[in-house]
Design a protein around this motif. Structure first.
Motif, PDB file in Angstrom:
ATOM      1  N   LEU A  10       0.834  -1.195   0.000  1.00  0.00           N
ATOM      2  CA  LEU A  10       0.000   0.000   0.000  1.00  0.00           C
ATOM      3  C   LEU A  10       0.873   1.251   0.000  1.00  0.00           C
ATOM      4  N   ALA A  11       1.936   1.258   0.794  1.00  0.00           N
ATOM      5  CA  ALA A  11       2.841   2.410   0.858  1.00  0.00           C
ATOM      6  C   ALA A  11       3.496   2.663  -0.495  1.00  0.00           C
ATOM      7  N   ILE A  12       3.913   1.619  -1.169  1.00  0.00           N
ATOM      8  CA  ILE A  12       4.522   1.769  -2.496  1.00  0.00           C
ATOM      9  C   ILE A  12       3.502   2.342  -3.475  1.00  0.00           C
ATOM     10  N   ASP A  13       2.270   1.885  -3.406  1.00  0.00           N
ATOM     11  CA  ASP A  13       1.214   2.429  -4.271  1.00  0.00           C
ATOM     12  C   ASP A  13       1.012   3.921  -4.020  1.00  0.00           C
ATOM     13  N   VAL A  14       0.996   4.316  -2.746  1.00  0.00           N
ATOM     14  CA  VAL A  14       0.817   5.729  -2.395  1.00  0.00           C
ATOM     15  C   VAL A  14       1.971   6.558  -2.949  1.00  0.00           C
ATOM     16  N   ILE A  15       3.194   6.087  -2.756  1.00  0.00           N
ATOM     17  CA  ILE A  15       4.362   6.814  -3.271  1.00  0.00           C
ATOM     18  C   ILE A  15       4.311   6.926  -4.789  1.00  0.00           C
ATOM     19  N   ASN A  16       3.977   5.849  -5.465  1.00  0.00           N
ATOM     20  CA  ASN A  16       3.910   5.874  -6.923  1.00  0.00           C
ATOM     21  C   ASN A  16       2.876   6.876  -7.420  1.00  0.00           C
ATOM     22  N   GLU A  17       1.720   6.915  -6.775  1.00  0.00           N
ATOM     23  CA  GLU A  17       0.667   7.846  -7.196  1.00  0.00           C
ATOM     24  C   GLU A  17       1.025   9.291  -6.891  1.00  0.00           C
ATOM     25  N   CYS A  18       1.561   9.539  -5.719  1.00  0.00           N
ATOM     26  CA  CYS A  18       1.850  10.911  -5.286  1.00  0.00           C
ATOM     27  C   CYS A  18       3.118  11.477  -5.908  1.00  0.00           C
ATOM     28  N   CYS A  19       4.076  10.633  -6.200  1.00  0.00           N
ATOM     29  CA  CYS A  19       5.399  11.093  -6.652  1.00  0.00           C
ATOM     30  C   CYS A  19       5.665  10.763  -8.113  1.00  0.00           C
ATOM     31  N   ASN A  20       4.607  10.404  -8.845  1.00  0.00           N
ATOM     32  CA  ASN A  20       4.722  10.157 -10.282  1.00  0.00           C
ATOM     33  C   ASN A  20       5.695   9.016 -10.608  1.00  0.00           C
ATOM     34  N   TYR A  21       5.537   7.911  -9.926  1.00  0.00           N
ATOM     35  CA  TYR A  21       6.290   6.684 -10.184  1.00  0.00           C
ATOM     36  C   TYR A  21       7.810   6.902 -10.174  1.00  0.00           C
ATOM     37  N   PRO A  22       8.352   7.286  -9.025  1.00  0.00           N
ATOM     38  CA  PRO A  22       9.802   7.487  -8.930  1.00  0.00           C
ATOM     39  C   PRO A  22      10.543   6.154  -8.996  1.00  0.00           C
ATOM     40  N   GLU A  23      11.841   6.237  -9.232  1.00  0.00           N
ATOM     41  CA  GLU A  23      12.652   5.023  -9.326  1.00  0.00           C
ATOM     42  C   GLU A  23      13.173   4.624  -7.939  1.00  0.00           C
ATOM     43  N   PHE A  24      12.862   3.394  -7.556  1.00  0.00           N
ATOM     44  CA  PHE A  24      13.368   2.838  -6.300  1.00  0.00           C
ATOM     45  C   PHE A  24      14.688   2.121  -6.574  1.00  0.00           C
ATOM     46  N   MET A  25      15.628   2.221  -5.634  1.00  0.00           N
ATOM     47  CA  MET A  25      16.803   1.356  -5.709  1.00  0.00           C
ATOM     48  C   MET A  25      16.323  -0.044  -5.354  1.00  0.00           C
ATOM     49  N   PRO A  26      17.065  -1.083  -5.677  1.00  0.00           N
ATOM     50  CA  PRO A  26      16.632  -2.433  -5.313  1.00  0.00           C
ATOM     51  C   PRO A  26      16.450  -2.557  -3.786  1.00  0.00           C
ATOM     52  N   ILE A  27      15.278  -3.013  -3.395  1.00  0.00           N
ATOM     53  CA  ILE A  27      14.990  -3.225  -1.975  1.00  0.00           C
ATOM     54  C   ILE A  27      15.125  -4.719  -1.720  1.00  0.00           C
ATOM     55  N   LYS A  28      16.176  -5.099  -0.996  1.00  0.00           N
ATOM     56  CA  LYS A  28      16.439  -6.518  -0.754  1.00  0.00           C
ATOM     57  C   LYS A  28      15.367  -7.139   0.127  1.00  0.00           C
TER      58      LYS A  28
END
Length: 96
Positions: A10-28
């Motif tokens: 859910l948090a990733i969805d919120v970030i993607n919507e609010c921040c215009n799909y930013p690039e995440f570094m690999p999350i292990k």
């Protein structure tokens, strides 16, 4: 106890919507840390990837879901490629 995986998605969805799909570094991994006493979470970065640890204390049912989600979002913002050296300023602060 709250489901960390569901809240992280859910948090990733919120970030993607609010921040215009930013690039995440690999999350292990995103994991529960039972030893965290002075913070709700942390993002540990190394070798171009990161691990996120969330305190077990914030995952109890008595803590409001919004507080838990906010903490996970906070830590995930540290995992964005363009916030690496921003700490709590610059791009990180803009996204937050």
């Amino acid at each position: 106890m709250k489901d960390l995986e569901t809240l992280t998605d859910l948090a990733i969805d919120v970030i993607n919507e609010c921040c215009n799909y930013p690039e995440f570094m690999p999350i292990k991994k995103v994991s529960i840390n039972k030893r965290l006493k002075t913070r709700w979470g942390q993002c540990i970065t190394y070798d171009g990837s990161c691990e996120i640890e969330i305190s077990s204390r914030i995952l109890v049912d008595e803590i409001p879901d919004e507080k838990t989600l906010s903490t996970i979002i906070h830590e995930l913002l540290h995992a964005l490629v363009d916030t690496q050296n921003a700490h709590h300023s610059g791009k990180w602060k803009k996204y937050a």
